[in-house]
Design a protein around this motif. Sequence first.
Motif, PDB file in Angstrom:
ATOM      1  N   LEU A  27       0.832  -1.209   0.000  1.00  0.00           N
ATOM      2  CA  LEU A  27       0.000   0.000   0.000  1.00  0.00           C
ATOM      3  C   LEU A  27       0.867   1.260   0.000  1.00  0.00           C
ATOM      4  O   LEU A  27       0.545   2.236  -0.676  1.00  0.00           O
ATOM      5  CB  LEU A  27      -0.956  -0.007   1.201  1.00  0.00           C
ATOM      6  N   PHE A  28       1.986   1.244   0.742  1.00  0.00           N
ATOM      7  CA  PHE A  28       2.909   2.398   0.716  1.00  0.00           C
ATOM      8  C   PHE A  28       3.464   2.608  -0.692  1.00  0.00           C
ATOM      9  O   PHE A  28       3.648   3.748  -1.132  1.00  0.00           O
ATOM     10  CB  PHE A  28       4.050   2.204   1.725  1.00  0.00           C
ATOM     11  N   LYS A  29       3.724   1.506  -1.390  1.00  0.00           N
ATOM     12  CA  LYS A  29       4.259   1.615  -2.759  1.00  0.00           C
ATOM     13  C   LYS A  29       3.237   2.247  -3.712  1.00  0.00           C
ATOM     14  O   LYS A  29       3.586   2.823  -4.737  1.00  0.00           O
ATOM     15  CB  LYS A  29       4.666   0.239  -3.301  1.00  0.00           C
ATOM     16  N   LYS A  30       1.938   2.116  -3.353  1.00  0.00           N
ATOM     17  CA  LYS A  30       0.893   2.744  -4.193  1.00  0.00           C
ATOM     18  C   LYS A  30       0.880   4.258  -3.997  1.00  0.00           C
ATOM     19  O   LYS A  30       0.429   4.998  -4.856  1.00  0.00           O
ATOM     20  CB  LYS A  30      -0.489   2.192  -3.836  1.00  0.00           C
ATOM     21  N   VAL A  31       1.353   4.698  -2.833  1.00  0.00           N
ATOM     22  CA  VAL A  31       1.447   6.143  -2.570  1.00  0.00           C
ATOM     23  C   VAL A  31       2.716   6.704  -3.209  1.00  0.00           C
ATOM     24  O   VAL A  31       2.710   7.766  -3.815  1.00  0.00           O
ATOM     25  CB  VAL A  31       1.437   6.413  -1.039  1.00  0.00           C
ATOM     26  N   ASP A  32       3.824   5.952  -3.056  1.00  0.00           N
ATOM     27  CA  ASP A  32       5.112   6.371  -3.632  1.00  0.00           C
ATOM     28  C   ASP A  32       5.884   5.103  -4.008  1.00  0.00           C
ATOM     29  O   ASP A  32       6.357   4.376  -3.148  1.00  0.00           O
ATOM     30  CB  ASP A  32       5.902   7.199  -2.608  1.00  0.00           C
ATOM     31  N   ARG A  33       5.982   4.851  -5.301  1.00  0.00           N
ATOM     32  CA  ARG A  33       6.579   3.606  -5.819  1.00  0.00           C
ATOM     33  C   ARG A  33       7.999   3.375  -5.306  1.00  0.00           C
ATOM     34  O   ARG A  33       8.441   2.249  -5.143  1.00  0.00           O
ATOM     35  CB  ARG A  33       6.566   3.672  -7.347  1.00  0.00           C
ATOM     36  N   LYS A  34       8.728   4.475  -5.049  1.00  0.00           N
ATOM     37  CA  LYS A  34      10.133   4.341  -4.659  1.00  0.00           C
ATOM     38  C   LYS A  34      10.342   4.380  -3.141  1.00  0.00           C
ATOM     39  O   LYS A  34      11.478   4.354  -2.667  1.00  0.00           O
ATOM     40  CB  LYS A  34      10.955   5.461  -5.313  1.00  0.00           C
ATOM     41  N   PHE A  35       9.257   4.437  -2.373  1.00  0.00           N
ATOM     42  CA  PHE A  35       9.401   4.564  -0.919  1.00  0.00           C
ATOM     43  C   PHE A  35      10.022   3.300  -0.326  1.00  0.00           C
ATOM     44  O   PHE A  35       9.577   2.188  -0.614  1.00  0.00           O
ATOM     45  CB  PHE A  35       8.039   4.844  -0.274  1.00  0.00           C
ATOM     46  N   PRO A  36      11.085   3.429   0.509  1.00  0.00           N
ATOM     47  CA  PRO A  36      11.758   2.250   1.046  1.00  0.00           C
ATOM     48  C   PRO A  36      10.894   1.518   2.088  1.00  0.00           C
ATOM     49  O   PRO A  36      10.454   2.114   3.072  1.00  0.00           O
ATOM     50  CB  PRO A  36      13.016   2.819   1.725  1.00  0.00           C
TER      51      PRO A  36
END
Length: 293
Positions: free
Chosen positions: A278-287
Amino acid sequence: MKGYVFPGQGAQFSGMGKDLYDNSEKAKELFNKANEILGFDITKIMFEGTDEELKQTKVTQPAIFLHSTILAAVLGDAFQPDMVAGHSLGELSALVANKTLAFEDGLKLVYKRALAMQEACEKEPSTMAAILGLEDDVVEAICEEVDGVVVAANYNCPGQLVISGAVEAIDKACELATEKGAKRALKLPVGGAFHSPLMEPAREELAKAIAATEFSTPICPVYQNVTANAVSNPDEIKENLIAQLTAPVRWTQTMQQMIADGCEEIVEVGPGKVLQGLFKKVDRKFPTSSAAI
């Protein structure tokens, strides 16, 4: 800044937590204590149970809570959160991890919550459905248009909103969502309408248990589902936790707020990798990563 997040119902799997039990004396001690508190052998169901057994709300919720909180405890000094959050049930795991709640008190509340929700589910046929590919405001408008109880329940990520309510109202809302161009309108295999007004009897039950439980000042803020904001005041945490059962899980807003407040990395503590996705849907590059011993 590092944030730790804790999953909710649906992340369970057979064998969950067994590696912790086998490799850590501390974990073994906590699992055994959990069996005593609950009055049944939940570890046996977690380690060897069928998917069907694990799907029972009274098993699922404490099982996921135990996997998450015991993993956080075993991490020891490596667990240094600047902020925490949990999806639905996961909020209770987060509150044990950030020292708001004692492990024993957290487990008792989770079990009380699970039983109360199970009971509320049995009072009226109700369900949930995932609506994919529509803007949140479009789904909210559909819910308002339908007769009967149907509300936005889980704002999971941009383009994914779960609705909750009476079976007929959910069916109608799914039909309208498809007409308005939803990629999918999919009923979920759950026993009831979580995070909707139909959970009011469970909210009242849980409110009594929460009022009687000691909440301490946490070691770091928790981003709560009801507000999506950082909270450190124990009384405020209590109020938000009570409201959570009938209010929506604002997870999209929580992720956005954590990032806005300076979170640079997310570690998911517990079964599965749903929250990382779900975090990747907000920001694909978020670690993102999974906690591991």
